[in-house]
Write a protein that holds these residues in place. Structure first.
Motif, PDB file in Angstrom:
ATOM      1  N   LEU A 168       2.530   1.843  -3.428  1.00 41.55           N
ATOM      2  CA  LEU A 168       1.739   2.264  -4.445  1.00 41.55           C
ATOM      3  C   LEU A 168       0.901   3.815  -4.213  1.00 41.55           C
ATOM      4  O   LEU A 168       0.482   4.467  -5.209  1.00 41.55           O
ATOM      5  N   ALA A 169       0.874   4.347  -2.704  1.00 40.10           N
ATOM      6  CA  ALA A 169       0.687   5.402  -2.389  1.00 40.10           C
ATOM      7  C   ALA A 169       1.661   6.426  -2.796  1.00 40.10           C
ATOM      8  O   ALA A 169       1.281   7.543  -3.186  1.00 40.10           O
ATOM      9  N   GLY A 170       2.878   5.901  -3.100  1.00 46.96           N
ATOM     10  CA  GLY A 170       3.757   6.916  -3.658  1.00 46.96           C
ATOM     11  C   GLY A 170       3.998   6.652  -5.298  1.00 46.96           C
ATOM     12  O   GLY A 170       4.999   7.294  -6.097  1.00 46.96           O
ATOM     13  N   ARG A 171       3.124   6.114  -5.742  1.00 46.73           N
ATOM     14  CA  ARG A 171       2.978   5.684  -7.275  1.00 46.73           C
ATOM     15  C   ARG A 171       4.198   4.999  -7.668  1.00 46.73           C
ATOM     16  O   ARG A 171       4.883   5.220  -8.899  1.00 46.73           O
ATOM     17  N   ASP A 172       4.747   4.056  -6.737  1.00 45.89           N
ATOM     18  CA  ASP A 172       6.104   3.384  -7.198  1.00 45.89           C
ATOM     19  C   ASP A 172       5.500   2.022  -7.582  1.00 45.89           C
ATOM     20  O   ASP A 172       4.815   1.256  -6.819  1.00 45.89           O
TER      21      ASP A 172
ATOM     22  N   THR B 164       9.085   5.003   1.010  1.00 39.92           N
ATOM     23  CA  THR B 164       8.339   4.859   2.344  1.00 39.92           C
ATOM     24  C   THR B 164       9.157   4.778   3.510  1.00 39.92           C
ATOM     25  O   THR B 164       8.727   5.263   4.672  1.00 39.92           O
TER      26      THR B 164
ATOM     27  N   ALA C 201       0.729  -1.259  -0.068  1.00 41.57           N
ATOM     28  CA  ALA C 201       0.105  -0.068  -0.140  1.00 41.57           C
ATOM     29  C   ALA C 201       0.749   1.416   0.112  1.00 41.57           C
ATOM     30  O   ALA C 201       0.478   2.311  -0.648  1.00 41.57           O
ATOM     31  N   THR C 202       2.052   1.297   0.715  1.00 43.24           N
ATOM     32  CA  THR C 202       2.788   2.346   0.869  1.00 43.24           C
ATOM     33  C   THR C 202       3.621   2.646  -0.575  1.00 43.24           C
ATOM     34  O   THR C 202       3.584   3.842  -1.034  1.00 43.24           O
TER      35      THR C 202
END
Lengths: 313, 137
Positions: free
Chosen positions: B29-33, B58, B26-27
């Protein structure tokens, strides 16, 4: 230019044109980030709480800087969709030097100001230095230091990031040696391999006519008796015949490989490898003596070396 | 936290962060990685890792959370300098510790030395610099 010069020519160069983030700084992405990070600092989502700290309103977490300029899903999963950049060229040049793996080692951010919703950030990256080859726990490689400069829509710098990666040749892990082909052990020959595990070379003997035989079998070829016992070989013999195997190769063996038919003093013959001698020095009729190898925990096999003092090979 | 109340050597309360698989994915993807090593266990193993592992954005985010969680919402982050070490794999726990390593009275800046250690060793070591402006509490 030699390789080192070609590498060093990248120092100071820009790895890509300034690239603008897909979206401006926005609350939905901030919310996704702070929820995933479990960061309950109220200044990211609560306008009143942000104002109470002297800010004009909510701000983005400082650590999200890089997130605003990520390429997004489509470009990430389909790397060929974007035209190649200087960064791609440098990666290819490093791969040419064998530095095919990458790990990030340092990130040093300096922030000029906090970002607020509506800021549209772009980034450009320049090479600061490329180290000489260094040996690390991961492998031999080079540290690539770059500077990423983040700017807002007015071109003002909002942050800089020193970024260091190690591009390296993965350290070779010693491959576990392949196992020798397993002997086909059955109830008729198991005794022979069991004895070999104890480093005893035994010969099957007919219990009725006392003739010796090898390879093991259920029935005496001389008298037809099924009764048998064993005797232990002296381990002395001579080379009856041999071949030197060069090809095809099996990964468990070292080549060239001597495969000899050894005639034991007791009169039976067996096939075994030879040790302590160069293939060119093997002669038919040469006296040999028994030795043992344990190629793996489950397998012990007789080998033969030239009889007499051990040759200095 | 007021600037005046901070002393060099002061220790931050320890923070243990459970590293669940969901959190690591989740972290990232939250940073569009979207790099596969941060969400696809099979591909991560193919690339020589033992499992998916936390991305660097992250690590930055968690040291920011750790320090501002202690310093309070008025703190503004001026620098995050980290060195990365042992990967953060799912199922592990990263324990963060920190202490005030320097103060700059003119700029009202506080530098905090941070360290996040997992079962393998130090995942992240570095410093976070924050500014505590006048009147900020």
């Amino acid at each position: 230019m030699n390789y080192e010069e070609r590498l060093q020519s990248w120092v100071g160069r820009r790895l890509s044109e300034p690239r603008r983030g897909q979206d401006p700084v926005n609350v939905p992405m901030i919310r996704h980030w702070v929820e995933a990070m479990e960061d309950d600092n109220p200044v990211f989502l609560d306008e009143d709480a942000a104002r109470a700290t002297g800010r004009d309103g909510v701000v983005a977490p400082a650590s999200m800087m890089q997130a605003w300029t990520m390429r997004g899903y489509k470009a990430s999963v389909n790397a060929d969709s974007a035209p190649p950049t200087g960064g791609d060229e440098l990666v290819a040049l490093l791969a040419e030097g064998g530095y095919t793996s990458v790990v990030a080692t340092d990130s040093e951010f300096t922030f000029e100001r906090e970002l607020v919703p509506g800021d549209h950030v772009s980034v450009e990256e320049r090479v600061e230095s490329i180290s000489p080859e260094k040996t690390t726990g991961l492998g031999t490689g080079r540290f690539i230091s770059t500077i990423r400069t983040y700017r807002d829509a007015n071109g003002e710098v909002v942050a800089t990031q020193k970024w260091r990666t190690l591009r390296f040749r993965p350290a070779e892990k010693p491959k576990p040696k392949a196992l020798r082909p397993r002997p086909a052990i059955n109830p008729d020959n198991a005794f022979w391999f069991e004895a070999a595990k104890e480093h005893r070379l035994v010969i099957q003997r007919c219990a009725d006519c006392k003739s010796l035989r090898h390879p093991p079998g259920p029935c005496c070829p001389q008298c037809g008796s099924f009764a048998w016992d064993t005797v232990e070989s002296s381990g002395n013999g001579h080379v009856y015949s041999y071949v030197v195997n060069h090809h095809p190769r099996h990964p468990a063996f070292d080549y060239p490989l001597i495969v000899a038919v050894i005639e034991l003093a007791e009169g039976t013959r067996l096939i075994a490898n030879m040790t302590g001698i160069e293939p060119a020095d093997v002669r038919i009729g040469m006296p040999v003596a028994l030795d043992w190898i344990d190629p793996d925990p489950d397998l012990s096999l007789p080998v033969f070396r030239p009889a007499g003092p051990r040759s200095q090979t | 936290m007021r600037y005046e109340d901070v002393t060099v050597g002061q220790e931050l309360p320890e923070l243990a962060i459970p590293l669940t698989r969901t959190m690591i994915v989740a972290t990232a993807l939250a940073g569009r990685d979207y790099q596969d090593v941060h969400h696809d266990p099979d591909l991560a193993v193919q690339r020589g890792s033992k499992d998916v592992f936390m991305n660097i954005l992250t690590s930055n985010g968690l040291v920011e959370r750790f320090v501002t969680g202690w310093a309070g919402p008025a703190a503004r982050v001026k620098g995050i300098k980290i060195r990365l070490g042992a990967p953060n794999y799912p199922g592990d726990t990263m324990t963060m510790t920190g202490s005030v390593s320097a103060k700059d009275d003119d700029a009202r800046r506080v530098e905090v030395a941070v360290r996040g250690v997992n079962a393998i060793g130090p995942h992240v070591t570095g410093t976070v610099t924050i500014e505590l402006s006048e009147g900020a509490a």
